[in-house]
Design an enzyme around this catalytic site. Structure first.
Site, mmCIF file in Angstrom:
data_model
loop_
_atom_site.group_PDB
_atom_site.id
_atom_site.type_symbol
_atom_site.label_atom_id
_atom_site.label_comp_id
_atom_site.label_asym_id
_atom_site.label_seq_id
_atom_site.Cartn_x
_atom_site.Cartn_y
_atom_site.Cartn_z
ATOM 1 N N GLU A 65 8.784 11.211 -3.650
ATOM 2 C CA GLU A 65 9.710 11.572 -2.568
ATOM 3 C C GLU A 65 9.602 10.588 -1.416
ATOM 4 O O GLU A 65 8.684 9.753 -1.374
ATOM 5 C CB GLU A 65 9.372 12.983 -2.046
ATOM 6 C CG GLU A 65 7.956 13.044 -1.459
ATOM 7 C CD GLU A 65 7.576 14.401 -0.886
ATOM 8 O OE1 GLU A 65 8.112 15.428 -1.333
ATOM 9 O OE2 GLU A 65 6.713 14.420 0.022
ATOM 10 N N HIS A 67 10.766 10.577 3.090
ATOM 11 C CA HIS A 67 11.294 11.351 4.217
ATOM 12 C C HIS A 67 11.008 10.576 5.491
ATOM 13 O O HIS A 67 10.220 9.624 5.493
ATOM 14 C CB HIS A 67 10.664 12.747 4.250
ATOM 15 C CG HIS A 67 9.228 12.788 3.827
ATOM 16 N ND1 HIS A 67 8.226 12.182 4.554
ATOM 17 C CD2 HIS A 67 8.618 13.306 2.720
ATOM 18 C CE1 HIS A 67 7.081 12.353 3.927
ATOM 19 N NE2 HIS A 67 7.279 13.019 2.804
ATOM 20 N N HIS A 71 2.910 10.693 6.943
ATOM 21 C CA HIS A 71 1.734 11.444 6.485
ATOM 22 C C HIS A 71 0.480 10.660 6.842
ATOM 23 O O HIS A 71 0.465 9.427 6.744
ATOM 24 C CB HIS A 71 1.686 11.553 4.959
ATOM 25 C CG HIS A 71 2.697 12.448 4.334
ATOM 26 N ND1 HIS A 71 2.973 13.708 4.747
ATOM 27 C CD2 HIS A 71 3.479 12.250 3.248
ATOM 28 C CE1 HIS A 71 3.883 14.252 3.964
ATOM 29 N NE2 HIS A 71 4.214 13.381 3.045
ATOM 30 N N HIS A 105 6.658 7.805 -2.087
ATOM 31 C CA HIS A 105 5.229 8.039 -2.335
ATOM 32 C C HIS A 105 5.027 9.143 -3.364
ATOM 33 O O HIS A 105 5.843 10.051 -3.486
ATOM 34 C CB HIS A 105 4.481 8.370 -1.042
ATOM 35 C CG HIS A 105 5.042 9.538 -0.290
ATOM 36 N ND1 HIS A 105 6.183 9.450 0.460
ATOM 37 C CD2 HIS A 105 4.626 10.819 -0.172
ATOM 38 C CE1 HIS A 105 6.448 10.619 1.020
ATOM 39 N NE2 HIS A 105 5.519 11.487 0.644
ATOM 40 N N CYS A 119 -3.723 16.653 4.388
ATOM 41 C CA CYS A 119 -2.475 15.986 4.737
ATOM 42 C C CYS A 119 -2.017 16.489 6.098
ATOM 43 O O CYS A 119 -1.805 17.682 6.286
ATOM 44 C CB CYS A 119 -1.402 16.263 3.678
ATOM 45 S SG CYS A 119 0.196 15.505 4.061
#
Ligand code: MN
Length: 145
Positions: A65, A67, A71, A105, A119
């Protein structure tokens, strides 16, 4: 809430903490992840971030994914690999992985070891995007280098 939540590993050794639910992702036909659990360790209204713990069973993987939100990932146990864009890195306990906005990732656990990691994410975050067919083709070409 102030206090100490005791580390409470599962009988099989999977990481857990007292009073923290361990949520297993559903696996359906073409689900883009496999054998992943999630635990929310810290989420408070005054904090703009949330701290979660993910665990990927041996041989499993997270969703590929991307975004806008970033992270910070700190590996706590096991061994595996992470794909970041066109690169793939071996990772293990105590490595720190950072993911930039819109970088593709995916985390993978080695066949013989679970991969567990903290995370850190923004509480308010955009929904992950999944790769379209042309993204996948390009990522797969890069992965075979
Ligand atoms: Mn992500």
């Amino acid at each position: 809430m102030s206090g100490v939540r005791r580390f409470a590993p599962q009988p099989a050794g999977d990481f857990g903490w007292e009073g923290v639910d361990r949520l297993r992702y559903k696996e359906e036909g073409s689900a883009p992840f496999r054998d992943v659990t999630r635990q929310v360790l810290f989420a408070q209204p005054d904090q703009a971030s949330e701290l979660r713990y993910f665990e990927i069973a041996p041989g499993g993987h997270s969703t590929l994914e991307r975004h806008e939100h970033t992270h910070a990932v700190l590996i706590l146990r096991g061994r595996g690999s992470v794909r970041i864009g066109d690169d793939e890195f071996e990772i293990g306990a105590h490595d720190l992985v950072t993911i930039d906005p819109l970088a593709w990732h995916q985390f993978r656990a080695d066949a013989g070891a679970a991969l567990g990691f903290l995370c850190l994410v923004s509480r308010d975050r955009d929904r992950p995007q999944l790769p379209a067919a042309d993204d996948l083709a390009r990522l797969e070409r890069a992965g075979r280098r």
